[in-house]
Design a protein around this motif. Structure first.
Motif, mmCIF file in Angstrom:
data_model
loop_
_atom_site.group_PDB
_atom_site.id
_atom_site.type_symbol
_atom_site.label_atom_id
_atom_site.label_comp_id
_atom_site.label_asym_id
_atom_site.label_seq_id
_atom_site.Cartn_x
_atom_site.Cartn_y
_atom_site.Cartn_z
ATOM 1 N N ALA A 276 0.590 -1.406 -0.075
ATOM 2 C CA ALA A 276 0.215 0.612 0.041
ATOM 3 C C ALA A 276 0.643 1.609 -0.097
ATOM 4 O O ALA A 276 0.511 2.412 -0.360
ATOM 5 C CB ALA A 276 -0.422 -0.292 1.292
ATOM 6 N N ASP B 119 2.773 1.473 -3.641
ATOM 7 C CA ASP B 119 1.057 2.109 -4.161
ATOM 8 C C ASP B 119 0.730 3.919 -3.770
ATOM 9 O O ASP B 119 0.612 4.931 -4.996
ATOM 10 C CB ASP B 119 0.033 1.767 -4.143
ATOM 11 C CG ASP B 119 -1.489 2.453 -4.618
ATOM 12 O OD1 ASP B 119 -1.624 1.449 -6.077
ATOM 13 O OD2 ASP B 119 -2.158 2.748 -4.520
ATOM 14 N N GLU B 120 0.995 4.071 -2.701
ATOM 15 C CA GLU B 120 0.671 5.907 -2.879
ATOM 16 C C GLU B 120 1.486 6.686 -3.177
ATOM 17 O O GLU B 120 1.107 7.160 -3.286
ATOM 18 C CB GLU B 120 0.441 5.807 -1.462
ATOM 19 C CG GLU B 120 0.079 6.922 -0.391
ATOM 20 C CD GLU B 120 -0.651 8.211 -1.068
ATOM 21 O OE1 GLU B 120 -1.264 9.170 -0.902
ATOM 22 O OE2 GLU B 120 -1.814 6.920 -0.745
ATOM 23 N N ARG C 49 -7.786 -0.301 -3.116
ATOM 24 C CA ARG C 49 -6.243 -0.378 -3.674
ATOM 25 C C ARG C 49 -6.608 -1.613 -4.750
ATOM 26 O O ARG C 49 -6.272 -1.510 -5.985
ATOM 27 C CB ARG C 49 -5.688 -0.900 -3.174
ATOM 28 C CG ARG C 49 -4.291 -0.806 -4.013
ATOM 29 C CD ARG C 49 -2.877 -0.497 -3.066
ATOM 30 N NE ARG C 49 -3.145 -1.757 -1.535
ATOM 31 C CZ ARG C 49 -2.328 -2.787 -1.740
ATOM 32 N NH1 ARG C 49 -2.241 -3.566 -2.453
ATOM 33 N NH2 ARG C 49 -3.005 -3.008 -0.335
#
Length: 375
Positions: A33, A36-37, A342
């Protein structure tokens, strides 16, 4: 994990790699995550995979590797994709380019690209063109003869991991036919920073511009053949299946832990009915994919179209599972910190990867109906 826990025959060398990947995947999942951010390539993940002999494993024995079976390869990519689909995508494209160059140039460079691949150098696929759509093996850009080879001016899009790549697999038309080359990026190759996508953000699959880039004659390889290890066609269904598996797990966890009117959400009949539908479809997609991998391992010619069918079904069911996750998650699943949103974004990306679901649907439909492609 022991050999008996796999649903396919596993050699000792394969088992060691698969066990190590399963261990690494736990750490990858925890960091996915954040990467991805930031839309940042998880370079450390890729390095860890190489150090775990994953690159050596996917390289066929005939060009110096361990030579994973298709079944073992599919399992590996699914495990990675369930944990971190961006890392799984970059690694699959890296492996696709590295293995292809090792095989395509085996008779001319004496294993140069295989040695570079085994040494940990980074590879990327630069095949898809803005003008060629999904037909990435049929380039529309012509390379012009020059001293030492051919010159290419044009663009390649969605090149996963290109910013860290030391070698590119590039194709262009030479004398009216597709030709494939290994290219070491230099000042004639530039990145056009367009990357601001919804899903698979950590792949950073940028657009590359080629300005009179020399395609060296000695780095030219043959065209793909039936006996080559089809890394990307075999890997793409696994990426969507891994995303679907992760999305279903997140859905189940939420449904069991979220209490509505005194009972977990999992007790609501509509949730049970919807979960039954997507889980059954997902199991069917896994079965079709595993069948195609078995055919590939046993030299059955139908494996290639069945891998396309598996990608089509995997792409579709990944989106269905992820969409249901948002519905079951409600407002909580829509929040940025939730993995549910996501998974939905990543699932949508699979449908766009070549060949897209629309292109594959056309191929399947023509085959079923007996319609020739040129009719």
């Amino acid at each position: 994990m022991t050999t008996a826990e796999f649903s396919f025959p596993v050699r000792e060398a394969e088992r060691k790699v698969l066990d190590r990947v399963a261990e690494l995947a736990e750490g990858f999942r925890a960091a996915a995550a954040e990467y991805d951010e930031r839309a940042e390539i998880a370079v450390g993940h890729l390095t860890a995979l190489h150090d775990a002999d994953v690159d050596r494993a996917v390289l066929p024995e005939r060009v110096g590797g361990i030579g994973l079976s298709y079944a073992a390869f599919g399992h590996l990519v699914r495990v990675l994709a369930k944990a971190d689909p961006s890392t799984a995508t970059i690694w699959t494209m890296h492996a696709g380019a590295g293995v292809a160059l090792a095989e395509f140039t085996a008779d001319t460079l004496g294993g140069f690209f295989a040695e570079e691949f085994l040494a940990g150098k980074r590879f990327a696929n630069a095949l898809s063109e803005p003008a060629s759509g999904n037909r990435f093996l049929n380039p529309q850009q012509d390379a012009v003869p020059v001293a030492g080879g051919w010159s290419l001016t044009g663009a390649k899009r969605f090149v996963s991991g290109c910013e860290i790549a030391e070698y590119l697999l590039v194709n262009a038309r030479v004398d009216g036919a597709p030709a494939f080359f290994g290219v070491m990026p230099d000042e004639t190759v530039s990145t056009i920073p367009i990357w601001d996508t919804l899903g698979l953000r950590a792949t950073r699959s940028q657009l590359l511009s080629f300005d009179h880039t020399l395609l060296r004659a000695e780095y030219r390889g043959r065209a793909p053949g039936f006996g080559d290890f089809a890394v990307i066609p075999a890997g793409l269904p696994a990426i969507s299946l891994g995303i679907a598996d992760a999305a279903l797990d997140a859905l189940i966890e939420h449904a069991r832990s979220r209490v509505i009117l005194g009972k977990p959400l999992a007790h609501q009949q509509w949730v049970q009915y919807e979960v039954a539908d997507v889980q059954t479809k997902l199991a069917a997609a896994h079965a079709l994919y595993e069948r195609a991998l078995w055919e590939a391992d046993h030299g059955v010619p139908s494996f290639f179209p069945n891998l396309s069918r598996a990608k089509y079904l995997a792409n579709k069911i990944a989106v269905e599972v992820a969409q249901l996750g948002v519905r079951v998650g409600g407002a909580s699943g829509y929040l940025k910190q939730s993995p549910i949103q996501r998974h939905l974004r990543d699932a949508e990306a699979g449908q766009l990867m070549a060949y897209s679901t629309e292109v594959i649907a056309g191929e399947i439909g023509r085959a079923v109906l007996g319609v020739a492609e040129d009719e």
